[in-house]
Design a protein around this motif. Structure first.
Motif, PDB file in Angstrom:
ATOM      1  N   PRO A 133       0.823  -1.208   0.000  1.00 29.40           N
ATOM      2  CA  PRO A 133       0.000   0.000   0.000  1.00 29.40           C
ATOM      3  C   PRO A 133       0.854   1.254   0.000  1.00 29.40           C
ATOM      4  CG  PRO A 133       0.149  -0.892   2.209  1.00 29.40           C
ATOM      5  CD  PRO A 133       0.836  -1.877   1.309  1.00 29.40           C
ATOM      6  N   ARG A 134       0.265   2.357  -0.455  1.00 28.04           N
ATOM      7  CA  ARG A 134       0.966   3.639  -0.437  1.00 28.04           C
ATOM      8  C   ARG A 134       0.686   4.368   0.875  1.00 28.04           C
ATOM      9  NH1 ARG A 134       1.737   6.480  -6.249  1.00 28.04           N
ATOM     10  NH2 ARG A 134       2.288   4.594  -7.410  1.00 28.04           N
ATOM     11  N   PRO A 135       1.652   5.125   1.377  1.00 28.76           N
ATOM     12  CA  PRO A 135       1.420   5.907   2.586  1.00 28.76           C
ATOM     13  C   PRO A 135       0.406   7.011   2.327  1.00 28.76           C
ATOM     14  CG  PRO A 135       3.507   6.508   1.574  1.00 28.76           C
ATOM     15  CD  PRO A 135       2.992   5.328   0.817  1.00 28.76           C
ATOM     16  N   ASN A 136      -0.292   7.428   3.372  1.00 24.55           N
ATOM     17  CA  ASN A 136      -1.350   8.424   3.242  1.00 24.55           C
ATOM     18  C   ASN A 136      -1.224   9.457   4.360  1.00 24.55           C
ATOM     19  OD1 ASN A 136      -3.769   9.473   2.044  1.00 24.55           O
ATOM     20  ND2 ASN A 136      -4.968   8.554   3.702  1.00 24.55           N
ATOM     21  N   GLU A 137      -1.622  10.681   4.059  1.00 26.61           N
ATOM     22  CA  GLU A 137      -1.645  11.784   5.031  1.00 26.61           C
ATOM     23  C   GLU A 137      -0.310  11.886   5.774  1.00 26.61           C
ATOM     24  OE1 GLU A 137      -5.337  11.873   7.255  1.00 26.61           O
ATOM     25  OE2 GLU A 137      -6.532  11.741   5.429  1.00 26.61           O
ATOM     26  N   SER A 138      -0.274  11.827   7.106  1.00 22.47           N
ATOM     27  CA  SER A 138       0.984  12.067   7.827  1.00 22.47           C
ATOM     28  C   SER A 138       1.981  10.926   7.708  1.00 22.47           C
ATOM     29  CB  SER A 138       0.710  12.353   9.304  1.00 22.47           C
ATOM     30  OG  SER A 138       0.101  11.244   9.930  1.00 22.47           O
ATOM     31  N   GLU A 139       1.594   9.804   7.094  1.00 23.33           N
ATOM     32  CA  GLU A 139       2.563   8.741   6.802  1.00 23.33           C
ATOM     33  C   GLU A 139       3.570   9.194   5.746  1.00 23.33           C
ATOM     34  OE1 GLU A 139       0.594   4.416   7.185  1.00 23.33           O
ATOM     35  OE2 GLU A 139      -0.278   5.635   5.583  1.00 23.33           O
ATOM     36  N   ARG A 140       3.167  10.119   4.904  1.00 22.12           N
ATOM     37  CA  ARG A 140       4.000  10.553   3.795  1.00 22.12           C
ATOM     38  C   ARG A 140       5.178  11.396   4.284  1.00 22.12           C
ATOM     39  NH1 ARG A 140       1.856  10.433  -1.333  1.00 22.12           N
ATOM     40  NH2 ARG A 140       2.872  12.424  -1.852  1.00 22.12           N
ATOM     41  N   ALA A 323      -5.670 -19.101  -4.872  1.00 22.39           N
ATOM     42  CA  ALA A 323      -6.601 -18.521  -5.832  1.00 22.39           C
ATOM     43  C   ALA A 323      -7.956 -18.220  -5.200  1.00 22.39           C
ATOM     44  CB  ALA A 323      -6.770 -19.465  -7.020  1.00 22.39           C
ATOM     45  N   THR A 324      -8.259 -18.789  -4.043  1.00 21.35           N
ATOM     46  CA  THR A 324      -9.534 -18.524  -3.384  1.00 21.35           C
ATOM     47  C   THR A 324      -9.442 -17.372  -2.393  1.00 21.35           C
ATOM     48  OG1 THR A 324      -9.087 -20.146  -1.631  1.00 21.35           O
ATOM     49  CG2 THR A 324     -10.207 -20.941  -3.612  1.00 21.35           C
ATOM     50  N   SER A 325      -8.316 -16.661  -2.389  1.00 21.33           N
ATOM     51  CA  SER A 325      -8.110 -15.598  -1.419  1.00 21.33           C
ATOM     52  C   SER A 325      -8.628 -14.264  -1.933  1.00 21.33           C
ATOM     53  CB  SER A 325      -6.620 -15.453  -1.102  1.00 21.33           C
ATOM     54  OG  SER A 325      -6.083 -16.655  -0.624  1.00 21.33           O
ATOM     55  N   GLY A 326      -8.874 -13.380  -1.006  1.00 17.51           N
ATOM     56  CA  GLY A 326      -9.121 -11.993  -1.331  1.00 17.51           C
ATOM     57  C   GLY A 326      -8.386 -11.148  -0.309  1.00 17.51           C
ATOM     58  N   VAL A 327      -7.727 -10.089  -0.746  1.00 17.15           N
ATOM     59  CA  VAL A 327      -6.986  -9.225   0.166  1.00 17.15           C
ATOM     60  C   VAL A 327      -7.477  -7.791  -0.047  1.00 17.15           C
ATOM     61  CG1 VAL A 327      -4.724  -8.504   0.992  1.00 17.15           C
ATOM     62  CG2 VAL A 327      -4.999 -10.755  -0.033  1.00 17.15           C
ATOM     63  N   THR A 328      -7.963  -7.197   1.021  1.00 18.82           N
ATOM     64  CA  THR A 328      -8.588  -5.874   0.962  1.00 18.82           C
ATOM     65  C   THR A 328      -7.787  -4.898   1.813  1.00 18.82           C
ATOM     66  OG1 THR A 328     -10.792  -6.818   0.584  1.00 18.82           O
ATOM     67  CG2 THR A 328     -10.712  -4.597   1.500  1.00 18.82           C
ATOM     68  N   TRP A 329      -7.802  -3.641   1.386  1.00 17.44           N
ATOM     69  CA  TRP A 329      -7.030  -2.594   2.042  1.00 17.44           C
ATOM     70  C   TRP A 329      -7.959  -1.495   2.559  1.00 17.44           C
ATOM     71  CZ3 TRP A 329      -4.115   1.564  -1.239  1.00 17.44           C
ATOM     72  CH2 TRP A 329      -3.411   2.441  -0.399  1.00 17.44           C
ATOM     73  N   ILE A 330      -7.774  -1.128   3.820  1.00 13.88           N
ATOM     74  CA  ILE A 330      -8.420   0.044   4.387  1.00 13.88           C
ATOM     75  C   ILE A 330      -7.290   1.019   4.723  1.00 13.88           C
ATOM     76  CG2 ILE A 330      -9.970   0.951   6.146  1.00 13.88           C
ATOM     77  CD1 ILE A 330     -10.945  -1.903   6.617  1.00 13.88           C
ATOM     78  N   PRO A 331      -7.087   2.072   3.928  1.00 15.86           N
ATOM     79  CA  PRO A 331      -5.939   2.953   4.125  1.00 15.86           C
ATOM     80  C   PRO A 331      -5.959   3.683   5.463  1.00 15.86           C
ATOM     81  CG  PRO A 331      -6.809   3.198   1.907  1.00 15.86           C
ATOM     82  CD  PRO A 331      -7.809   2.384   2.671  1.00 15.86           C
ATOM     83  N   TYR A 332      -4.767   4.039   5.911  1.00 11.14           N
ATOM     84  CA  TYR A 332      -4.565   4.862   7.100  1.00 11.14           C
ATOM     85  C   TYR A 332      -5.134   6.254   6.869  1.00 11.14           C
ATOM     86  CZ  TYR A 332      -1.872   8.004  10.171  1.00 11.14           C
ATOM     87  OH  TYR A 332      -1.487   8.973  11.047  1.00 11.14           O
ATOM     88  N   THR A 333      -5.684   6.840   7.900  1.00  9.00           N
ATOM     89  CA  THR A 333      -5.984   8.271   7.923  1.00  9.00           C
ATOM     90  C   THR A 333      -5.566   8.806   9.283  1.00  9.00           C
ATOM     91  OG1 THR A 333      -8.234   8.079   8.810  1.00  9.00           O
ATOM     92  CG2 THR A 333      -7.992   7.963   6.398  1.00  9.00           C
ATOM     93  N   ASP A 334      -5.321  10.102   9.368  1.00  8.74           N
ATOM     94  CA  ASP A 334      -4.938  10.680  10.648  1.00  8.74           C
ATOM     95  C   ASP A 334      -6.072  10.580  11.665  1.00  8.74           C
ATOM     96  OD1 ASP A 334      -2.456  11.288   9.645  1.00  8.74           O
ATOM     97  OD2 ASP A 334      -2.943  13.368   9.161  1.00  8.74           O
ATOM     98  N   ALA A 335      -7.324  10.584  11.181  1.00 13.61           N
ATOM     99  CA  ALA A 335      -8.464  10.459  12.086  1.00 13.61           C
ATOM    100  C   ALA A 335      -8.572   9.049  12.652  1.00 13.61           C
ATOM    101  CB  ALA A 335      -9.753  10.840  11.361  1.00 13.61           C
ATOM    102  N   LYS A 336      -8.211   8.077  11.836  1.00 10.62           N
ATOM    103  CA  LYS A 336      -8.188   6.678  12.271  1.00 10.62           C
ATOM    104  C   LYS A 336      -6.781   6.162  11.983  1.00 10.62           C
ATOM    105  CE  LYS A 336     -13.087   5.723  12.145  1.00 10.62           C
ATOM    106  NZ  LYS A 336     -14.162   4.781  11.759  1.00 10.62           N
TER     107      LYS A 336
END
Length: 505
Positions: A133-140, A323-336
């Motif tokens: 994943p890419r960094p977001n908000e204050s992670e950058r 092949a039966t997997s799924g990988v989901t991303w919920i990005p970081y935010t400063d609020a969470k």
């Protein structure tokens, strides 16, 4: 591969993980006449060198590759092999890794009891989950003005995709349910989405996981001026009059010691062993080993009760990502201030449910990685009194969670319960917080900064303050408090440093 150590090269790279491999690749592309020697303390455990062990089809050979990656003692049995071992909080490492023998916690401090490393060509990229994943908000990193372009280049080098698991059972349903409860108030780029992964699918349908072999690429492998030396322990970086001039290296097969001269040295071991080598070499900036940053991890599992086997399903879930997997991303935010990595059971690196059989993809593991409250006091210390299995000064961890860290953990626990209930029926009464160090995402110990003010180890191009020609690489260079997986960012920073070296050559 070669065992004839050169007397002199242009560039020495220490460590063959993704960051070290990125230096080799970019230099091969931009400075093809430069002579490059890469030294890796561990053995070659895959073919091609640096490949992910998941690409080894035979389970016996795969287990042997993992065992050979487990450091100077080799083949510890103390690895996680069941949900019970994880949830009991036992001090165990994952297959392919080895723990600090001691010094992992000072009296009265939290420490990092399961801090782990790998010693093999490819480093941890031979064993990782591949999340990019890419960094977001204050992670950058706000002073790296070309960060987005560099992250795009890191995507290219790592072979990042988002469609390798397209059509995996229930993955769309999982994302839909997560989005309904998590996306409110988020910018579009920070909403629930597919996890970028360093994995691709071959024409025959098989999954291929990226390791350092993908980063090296044909450009490095075909470079006649590049040589990889495995089982080669660099014991010191040599500095003369404020400039690096080479390294001392020990051939772990023969025991012979060599001195190899170079114009540039890049140390890209890991966030524990890069500061170790600098300290052992007498290179000790004020910030060396400080601002140690782990990511506390909360995990939980839920079952999709209305799941029914989809057409073509029938086999039980495979071990590891399949092949039966799924990988989901919920990005970081400063609020969470946590990053979500949601993996259907067969994708989780840590088993989360023990009942079998289950409908493939219907057991969903949720993990939230929490950003650390950065402190100068969180650090790695070294002394000549304590040596590790390689005979170098052993890392001693000083690490404590702050009041803010505990608040973020509580927030993450509440959030993961809410997310689990949105997806299905939670398994177990409450989420579990993994032992500190379990993230394997250690950062900050050779951190990048704008000025040589004692708060950073290297400049914005990764060159160590006060030592010309010496660069550091890997997760330790990241100066921000992050919750997302750090590999993509560390490769991006390696690209920046390698381009500068190419220009200087």
């Amino acid at each position: 591969m070669n065992r004839s150590y050169p007397a002199e090269v242009d560039v020495i790279i220490v460590g063959s993980g993704p960051a070290g491999a990125a230096y080799a690749r970019v230099l091969s592309e931009r400075a093809p006449d430069a002579r490059i020697a890469l030294f890796e303390v561990g053995p070659t455990v895959t073919d091609p060198p640096g490949a992910h062990v998941r690409n080894i089809a035979d389970p016996t050979r795969r287990a042997d590759a993992q065992r050979r990656s487990e450091g100077p003692r080799g083949g510890s049995a103390a690895t996680v092999d069941s949900p019970g071992a994880v949830k009991s909080g036992e001090r165990r490492g994952r297959p392919g890794t080895f723990l600090l023998e001691d010094g992992f916690a000072a009296d009265g401090e939290d420490g990092l009891p399961v801090a782990a490393m790998s010693s093999n060509v490819g480093g941890m990229s031979a064993h990782w989950t591949g999340a990019c994943p890419r960094p977001n908000e204050s992670e950058r990193i706000d002073f790296v003005d070309d960060l987005d372009e560099l992250l795009g280049e890191a995507d290219r080098l790592l072979g990042v995709t988002t469609d390798a698991f397209e059509g995996a059972p229930f993955s769309d349903l999982v994302r839909e349910r997560l989005a309904a409860t998590a996306d409110a108030g988020r910018e579009p780029h920070a909403r629930v989405q597919r996890m970028p992964l360093a994995v691709h699918r071959r024409a025959d349908g098989a999954l291929v996981w990226s390791g350092s072999d993908v980063v090296f690429g044909a450009e490095t492998r075909s470079n006649a001026n590049f040589t990889l030396f495995d089982e080669s322990l660099v014991t010191a970086v040599i500095v003369e009059e404020g400039r690096t001039t080479g390294v001392r290296v020990s051939d772990r097969r023969s025991g012979e010691e060599h001195e190899v001269r170079a114009r540039v040295v890049v140390v890209g071991a890991d966030a524990l062993r890069t500061p170790q080598l600098l300290w052992a070499s007498g290179i000790r900036p004020d910030a060396l080993g400080r601002y140690l940053n782990d990511q506390t991890q909360v995990v939980y599992a839920t079952r999709i009760l209305d799941a029914a086997a989809e057409p073509g399903d029938g086999a039980p879930p495979a071990a590891g990502i399949s092949a039966t997997s799924g990988v989901t991303w919920i990005p970081y935010t400063d609020a969470k201030p946590f990053h979500g990595q949601v993996m259907q059971l067969d994708a989780s690196p840590i088993p989360l449910a023990e009942d079998d059989p289950v409908v493939p993809g219907s057991i969903v593991g949720l993990g939230l990685f929490c950003a650390k409250d950065l402190r100068r006091e969180d650090r790695i210390e070294f002394s000549d009194e304590h040596l590790d299995g390689y005979g170098l000064p052993a890392p001693r961890i000083r690490y404590t969670l702050t009041t803010r860290d505990h608040e973020v953990l509580e927030q993450a626990r509440a959030e993961i319960v809410r997310l689990a209930a949105a997806v299905g029926e939670p398994l177990g009464e409450h989420p579990f917080t993994l032992p500190l160090g379990a993230s394997l995402h250690y950062q900050g110990t050779t951190r990048m900064g704008v000025t040589d003010d004692g708060e950073s180890v290297c400049d914005p191009w990764s060159e160590v303050w006060g030592t010309q020609g010496l660069y550091v690489a890997g997760n330790g260079v990241i100066p921000t408090s992050t919750a997302c997986n750090p590999t993509l960012t560390s490769v991006a920073l390696a690209v920046r440093g390698a381009r500068r070296i190419a220009e200087s050559l």
